[in-house]
Design an enzyme around this catalytic site. Structure first.
Site, short mmCIF file in Angstrom:
data_model
loop_
_atom_site.label_atom_id
_atom_site.label_comp_id
_atom_site.label_asym_id
_atom_site.label_seq_id
_atom_site.Cartn_x
_atom_site.Cartn_y
_atom_site.Cartn_z
N CYS A 184 0.89 -1.15 0.00
CA CYS A 184 0.00 0.00 0.00
C CYS A 184 0.93 1.20 0.00
CB CYS A 184 -0.90 -0.02 1.22
SG CYS A 184 -2.27 1.14 1.14
N CYS A 230 -4.22 -1.12 -2.19
CA CYS A 230 -4.80 0.20 -2.44
C CYS A 230 -4.69 0.50 -3.93
CB CYS A 230 -4.17 1.29 -1.59
SG CYS A 230 -2.55 1.86 -2.08
N CYS A 257 6.30 -1.69 -9.79
CA CYS A 257 7.08 -2.30 -8.71
C CYS A 257 8.56 -2.32 -9.07
CB CYS A 257 6.61 -3.74 -8.46
SG CYS A 257 5.01 -3.85 -7.64
#
Length: 156
Positions: free
Chosen positions: A7, A80, A88
Site C-alpha cells: 500500500c 490500495c 514495482c
C-alpha cells in the site's frame, strides 16, 4: 508461500493484511508489508483495532518496499488503488502481482463507532481472504492457476 502486501503509505491496509495473514496462516504463509512512499508510522487506529481483534502488533512498522529486496516474495498483493498503478521495483519481477482493493478505514470520518465499524469490516474481509489463502498455499498452484485463484479472492 511468501507474500508482500503493498500500500503506498504502508500504514493501514497492508499492515492489517500482514498481521492477520501471519496469525491465521500460522507459518504456512509468511506475510510482510511495505509501501512505495511509507508514512514512517503505522496509523494508531490500525494498531488499536488489530489489538482489539486479538492480533499481535509487536514489530509492525511502516517501511519501504526497498527494504524487501532480499525477501523475494512469491506473490506481491497491492491493497490500495494508488499502489496498483505503481511500477514495482525490478527485484519483484519474479513475483506474481495481483490487486486486492480494500477500502481505507483510516480515511473514515465521523464518530468513533463509525471508525471502529470501518476497521472491523476491513479486518473481517482480510480474515476471509487469509483463510482462503491457506487453501491456495496448500494446493501449491503455479502460473495462471495461481493468478486466477488469487484474483478470485480479490474480487470477493
Amino acid at each position: 508461500m511468501k507474500i508482500l502486501f503493498i500500500c503506498t503509505h504502508n500504514r493501514c491496509r497492508s499492515v492489517l493484511s500482514e498481521a492477520i495473514v501471519n496469525k491465521i496462516a500460522d507459518g504456512e504463509i509468511v506475510a510482510k508489508s511495505a509501501g512505495s512512499e511509507p508514512a514512517g508510522e503505522v496509523h494508531p487506529l490500525t494498531l488499536k483495532f488489530l489489538d482489539e481483534a486479538g492480533y499481535p502488533t509487536k514489530g509492525l512498522k511502516s517501511q519501504s518496499w526497498d527494504d524487501f529486496e532480499q525477501f523475494q516474495p512469491r506473490v506481491v498483493i497491492t491493497v490500495c488503488d494508488a499502489a496498483a498503478g505503481e511500477t514495482c521495483p525490478m527485484y519483484f519481477s519474479r513475483a506474481l502481482k495481483v490487486h486486492w482493493g480494500l477500502p481505507d478505514p483510516s480515511k473514515v470520518t465521523g464518530s468513533d463507532e463509525q471508525k471502529k465499524r470501518a476497521f472491523e469490516d476491513v479486518i473481517s474481509e482480510i480474515e476471509t481472504r487469509a483463510r482462503d489463502l491457506i487453501a491456495i498455499a496448500r494446493a501449491d498452484l503455479e502460473g495462471d492457476a495461481l493468478r486466477v485463484a488469487l484474483n478470485k479472492l480479490g474480487a470477493q
